[in-house]
Structure formats: C-alpha cells, structure tokens
Design a protein around this motif. Structure first.
Motif, short mmCIF file in Angstrom:
data_model
loop_
_atom_site.label_atom_id
_atom_site.label_comp_id
_atom_site.label_asym_id
_atom_site.label_seq_id
_atom_site.Cartn_x
_atom_site.Cartn_y
_atom_site.Cartn_z
N GLU A 1 0.42 -1.58 -0.05
CA GLU A 1 0.27 -0.05 0.28
C GLU A 1 0.85 1.74 -0.05
O GLU A 1 1.34 2.07 1.06
CB GLU A 1 -0.56 -0.41 1.34
CG GLU A 1 -2.29 -1.05 0.90
CD GLU A 1 -2.94 -1.39 0.25
OE1 GLU A 1 -3.24 -0.18 0.23
OE2 GLU A 1 -3.62 -1.95 0.03
N THR A 2 1.28 1.71 -1.42
CA THR A 2 2.13 3.08 -1.18
C THR A 2 1.10 4.57 -1.19
O THR A 2 0.33 4.42 -1.61
CB THR A 2 2.95 3.15 -2.79
OG1 THR A 2 3.42 1.78 -2.95
CG2 THR A 2 3.68 4.00 -3.01
N TYR A 3 1.99 5.01 0.04
CA TYR A 3 1.15 6.15 0.24
C TYR A 3 2.46 7.59 -0.16
O TYR A 3 3.27 7.27 0.49
CB TYR A 3 0.74 5.78 1.80
CG TYR A 3 0.25 7.82 1.99
CD1 TYR A 3 -1.08 7.49 2.30
CD2 TYR A 3 0.45 8.48 2.48
CE1 TYR A 3 -2.08 8.33 2.37
CE2 TYR A 3 0.27 9.47 2.82
CZ TYR A 3 -1.23 9.50 2.50
OH TYR A 3 -2.41 10.84 3.37
N LEU A 4 1.98 8.33 -0.75
CA LEU A 4 2.45 9.26 -1.21
C LEU A 4 1.54 10.48 -0.46
O LEU A 4 0.84 10.79 -0.65
CB LEU A 4 3.05 9.75 -2.52
CG LEU A 4 2.91 9.00 -2.71
CD1 LEU A 4 3.61 9.01 -4.51
CD2 LEU A 4 5.28 8.21 -2.33
N PHE A 5 2.16 11.82 0.39
CA PHE A 5 1.81 12.91 0.87
C PHE A 5 1.20 13.95 -0.67
O PHE A 5 2.18 13.48 -1.53
CB PHE A 5 3.05 13.61 1.44
CG PHE A 5 2.89 13.03 2.87
CD1 PHE A 5 1.83 12.79 3.90
CD2 PHE A 5 4.09 12.78 3.57
CE1 PHE A 5 2.15 12.36 5.09
CE2 PHE A 5 3.86 11.70 3.97
CZ PHE A 5 3.73 11.68 5.12
N HIS A 6 0.49 14.74 -0.24
CA HIS A 6 -0.19 15.30 -1.61
C HIS A 6 1.35 16.87 -1.28
O HIS A 6 0.79 17.80 -0.57
CB HIS A 6 -1.16 16.61 -1.33
CG HIS A 6 -1.85 16.91 -1.77
ND1 HIS A 6 -2.25 16.84 -3.24
CD2 HIS A 6 -2.26 18.17 -1.89
CE1 HIS A 6 -2.87 17.89 -3.76
NE2 HIS A 6 -3.03 18.63 -3.06
N ALA A 7 2.84 16.51 -1.59
CA ALA A 7 3.08 17.74 -1.28
C ALA A 7 4.24 17.00 -2.67
O ALA A 7 3.46 16.69 -4.14
CB ALA A 7 4.39 17.50 -0.29
#
Length: 588
Positions: A433-439
């Motif tokens: 479950e790859t998570y990237l910030f809204h950045a």
C-alpha cells in the motif's frame, strides 16, 4: 482493542473542571496579570455612578460649575480607563487562549500519532479528523473568551454589588435577589445543552467520514463507476438535516428562560424607581434623589454582566461535552510505546529472531508459535496463500504490531527494550500500500531523509528507475503528486516508494510485495537494484511472484499462521510440499 466510540446523545459527559483549568496552568502568571487588569477595570467601571450621585445631589443644586466640571471629568476618565483596560484584558485573554488551543491541538495530534497501527485499522478516518478539527474547534470560543469573560463579568458583578450595598443596602437587597435565580436557570439549561452538543459532534464526525471517503479520488471513482451518486447525496442530506435539527434545538434551548430573565432584570430598576418614589413622596426614604438615580444607573450596569454570565454558563455547559470527546482521545492508552529506560538500538550485524511468537487480531490467532532465525546480511522470503500471516509477521519486526506471546529480537536485543525512533531508523519498510503525501516528489522523497541533498534524491530515483518519469513532468521533482499520489500510476508510485527507502538506506529491510504493481521488465530492473540494496543487509521480502524469491537464502512457507516449510528454492521444490504447489499454481 482500544477504539474511539461515540456515546449516545443523551449520555451526559462529565468532565472535572479541574482538568479543564489544568490546561491553563502553564500560563498562571499571565492569568494573574489578567486578573489584576480586570480588577482595575471593574473598579473604574463602578466609579461613574458615584460621580453621578454627587452631580445630582451637590453640583447641580448648588450650581457649582467647578465641582460639576471635576465630577464630569472623573466620569469621562473612569470610562476611558475602563475601556482601555478592557482592550488590554481582551488581548491578554486571547493570547493565553490561543496558546492553550495550540497546546491542545498538538497534544491530541501527538497522542493519535502514538497510537498503534491496529487502532487506525479499526477507527473511521472521519472520526479521527472530527476529534482534531470539529471538537477542538468547538471549544475555541470557550478557551479564548469564556474564561476571561467569566472572570471579567464575575468581578464586575461583585464590584457592582458592593457598590450598590455602599449606596443603599436596603435597595441593594431588592436588586440582588435576582442573581440566585440566574444561577439556578443556568445549571438546569446546561445539562440539556451538553446532551445536544455531544449528539451534534457525533453527527459531525459521521458527516466528516462521509465527505472524506466519498470525495476522495477513490471514492469519486467508485461512486461514478457504480452510478450511486444520488444515493450518496441522499445520505449526506439526511446527516446534514439531522445536524441542522440539533443546531436548531441547541439555539432554541432555554430561550424562554433567557427572555424571562432579561425581563426580570429590566423590571427591577422600574420597581426600584417606584419604591423609592413612593417613599420620597411620603418623606419616608433616607435616600436622596441623586442616590436613587445613581443606584438605578448602576443597577442597569448589572444587566450586562449578569446576562453575559448566563451565556458563559451555557457555553461552558456546551463545551463540557466537547472537552469530554477531546479528553477521550487523550485518555486512549498507547498500546505500543517506549518502555521506561528504553535504549537506542545500535545495529551491529542485523540478525533478526522471532522466538515463540504468537499474535491475534481478535479471538482467532493469526500467527502461532513462530520460531524463525534470519541471519545477518541474508535474504528471507515469506510465502504462503492469502491470510497465512506473511504481512503480520513482517510488521511485527517493525513493531507496528506487538506479539501477544514471544519476542522479536534484532542482534539479540528485544525490540521492546529500544526506542521506537531508533527502531524505525534501523528497520525500513516498503509496503504494498504505497502512500504519497499531497506534496512535491522531492518532499515525498526527502521525508525519508530530511537532510538529503538534491543529488542524493536524484541518485535514489535513478536507482529505482523513476527519474526519467519525474524528469518529464512540467516541474520535475517539484511537481505535486496529488492526493495519495494519484498523478502517478501504481507502478510509478511504487518506484517512488522504493526510491524513498533507497535514500534512507536502513540496515534491516522489509519488502512487502514492493514490486507487485510493476510490469515484468521494470520489475526485473528494480529487483536488481533491490538485490543490490539487500547486499550486506538483512532483508525480509514478501512477494506474490514467486520467481522473485528463487534466489533467497531461505524461503519460509506460512499456512494458517504456522511455519510449515523452510529451506532454499530447490530444496522446497524437491520436497514436493506446499511450496511446490504454490509454484505450480495448484490450489493449496
């Protein structure tokens, strides 16, 4: 299992006042200064009626212009001074209030961050957001203005009461009879408002959950492809109507009581005029006309603080429910935390051991009697059918979960005896479950290593075979990835996550199907880089494509939470057991 629950709307949430006042304890000296300012302000506020009495009884009858000028100037100076001190008290109160609000927000956020992964898998995201924003925001007015308003109006009321007694104690007793009535009404009304406030906050939490889920990228995709947008709108409208109903009830609660109290406060001065006038007309009143005029003037001043204290009492009653929800968060026990005296984990070799480990999410055990040695610098692959416990075992090594029985050790040290921060530095995890910030891409990569240079970031991206993709974007590494990284494909997000772990370079590496979203060609290229990264470090890998684990130093086969086979690829194939069936694709 610890959960955030929403109590029924009719359940009165009791919060000790001492716990709320403890929030202001670090600012006691500022509050002492505020109290001193309020006392001076109250004293100046009651000075004008005494000047007025002398004007009516002395200056005007004797046509003493000098005395009239002095007394009028005194009224002006006391009024201006009271106003100036009022501005000062408001400034101090808001400064302290905002600091308390900041402390409260930081405390709630920090406590939630310390909660275990299991807590968040069982708690609605909207419920968490509601506690951080809706509940804390709901007490903003109380923290910033109500405390100072209570002190200001309370001291002003006492000052006016004392002044009334000094002027004419007999008339004062009549005027002050209404104060206990105010208090009784306020207490009765407060219980109703607490119930309504808790019900409203519970509905707001559900509405926040609905918005967070249905207006996310995934939620919008689901609703559009399922064609159930109308149903979602209907559900949202129903929740919104219920919130409106509760808001309306809260606004109307006790309005008749408030109206009757205002009428009472207005009628009392008229009654004083009537009694005094009747007594004066019969020559039976020792009070002068100036005293009566000044007395009623001061009695009128009692209306404002008394009415304000009604509102303060109502706000406090409403906010008690909100404080109850906030303290409910702060009282959640932290299931995984640093032990007393926990030391820093200094990884020498990186050997990982699981000894007699069992774990359960509920009544049914997920892992049972796991004994596993992972030598330093080796690669161990965990394989098995869905639900066999592979990911849970890997998460135990990172201490995202904690075993119910047994121990997990790194270099012979129980990971429960070291700080979570040092363990996080030693164990790197790339999950499916790859998570990237809204950045930006750069900020997402630098999250793993805040002091990384641009050259290090680019080198890690090249190693993960994502640099060329990023370089084609309009703003390159400064491109914002979008919510949860939806600007990128699943494979691109996974390569960014791999670049992030390459940048961090931990001595123990956990790869939970880290290449599952990549095509075969890219997977081979990235796998080569992961193999290079795995050299000279301990690696635990979970893969859905068994071809990627053929060269592992040992393969551990899990079934129903137990280790049923272990060995090298060729050995397990020759054994002809469960691993061989998994390789052939047979049903287990």
């Amino acid at each position: 299992m610890t959960l955030l629950t929403d109590a029924p709307a009719d359940q009165d949430q009791r919060v000790p006042l001492s716990r709320i006042t403890a929030l202001f304890e670090p600012y006691r000296w500022q509050l002492a200064g505020l109290l001193a300012v309020i006392v001076v302000q109250a004293g100046l506020g009651v000075a004008s009626p005494f000047f007025l009495r002398r004007i009516v009884d002395e200056a005007l009858p004797h046509r003493d212009t000098l005395l009239l000028t002095v007394l009028a100037a005194g009224m002006i100076v006391s009024s201006v001074g009271s106003g100036a001190f009022s501005v000062a008290s408001t400034g101090i109160a808001n400064t302290v209030g905002q600091r308390v609000m900041n402390d409260l927000r930081v405390a709630v956020y920090g406590h939630l961050q310390r909660m275990s992964l299991a807590f968040f898998t069982r708690t609605r995201t909207g419920e968490v957001l509601s506690r951080v924003f809706n509940d804390i925001g709901g007490v903003d007015n109380v923290v910033n203005t109500t405390a100072s308003s209570l002190a200001q109006n309370g001291i002003t009321t006492v000052a006016i009461a004392v002044a009334l007694l000094i002027m004419d104690w007999q008339l004062a007793l009549l005027g002050l009879l209404v104060v206990p009535v105010f208090l009784i009404f306020t207490l009765r009304l407060g219980r109703r408002r607490r119930k309504l406030a808790r019900g409203r906050q519970g509905r707001l939490a559900r509405l926040t959950t609905m918005v967070e889920e249905s207006l996310s990228v995934s939620g919008v995709l689901l609703s559009k492809t399922m064609g159930n947008g109308a149903e979602l709108r209907a559900r949202f409208a129903a929740e919104s109507r219920e919130i409106s109903r509760l808001e309306r009830e809260s606004a109307l609660a006790g309005r008749w009581q408030l109206a009757s109290r205002r009428i009472c406060l207005t009628c009392v001065p008229a009654l004083v005029y009537w009694i005094s006038g009747m007594a004066l007309s019969h020559g039976a009143s020792p009070a002068s006309i100036g005293t009566v005029v000044a007395f009623t003037s001061m009695l009128n001043r009692l209306i404002a603080p008394a009415t304000a204290m009604q509102s303060v009492g109502q706000n406090l009653s409403t906010s008690t429910a909100l404080f109850g929800r906030i303290f409910e968060v702060l009282d959640l026990p932290v299931e995984i935390d640093d032990r007393a005296g926990a030391g820093e984990l200094s990884v020498r070799e990186g050997a990982v051991s699981l000894r007699g480990v069992s774990f359960s999410y509920g009544d049914s055990p997920t892992l049972r009697d796991i004994d596993l040695e992972i030598p330093a610098g080796s690669t161990t692959a965990l394989v098995g059918s869905t639900g066999s416990g592979k990911t849970t075992l890997a998460y135990l090594v990172a201490r995202l979960y904690e075993p119910g029985v047994g121990r997990v050790l790194i270099d012979g040290v129980d990971i429960r005896d070291v700080t979570l921060e040092s363990l996080a530095s030693a164990v790197g995890l790339v999950s499916q479950e790859t998570y990237l910030f809204h950045a930006s891409v750069r900020e997402n990569l630098r999250f793993a290593k805040p002091d990384a240079t641009d050259e290090e970031i680019e080198r890690a991206a090249r190693a993960a075979h994502v640099h060329d993709t990023v370089a084609t974007l309009p703003e390159g590494y400064d491109t914002v990835v979008g919510q949860r990284g939806y600007r990128f494909s699943g494979g691109e997000k996974q390569r960014i996550a791999i670049a992030r772990i390459l940048l961090r370079n931990p001595p123990v590496l956990v790869l939970d199907e880290a290449t599952s979203a990549l095509d075969n060609r890219t997977e081979r290229a990235v796998q080569e880089e992961l193999d290079r990264l795995a050299a000279q470090r301990t690696t635990i890998t979970i893969a859905h494509r068994l071809s990627t684990v053929e060269h592992a130093d040992q393969i551990v086969v899990l079934h129903e939470g137990r280790i049923v086979e272990r060995g090298k690829h060729a050995e397990l194939l020759a054994l002809g057991g469960r691993y061989a069936k998994l390789v052939r694709g047979d049903s287990p």
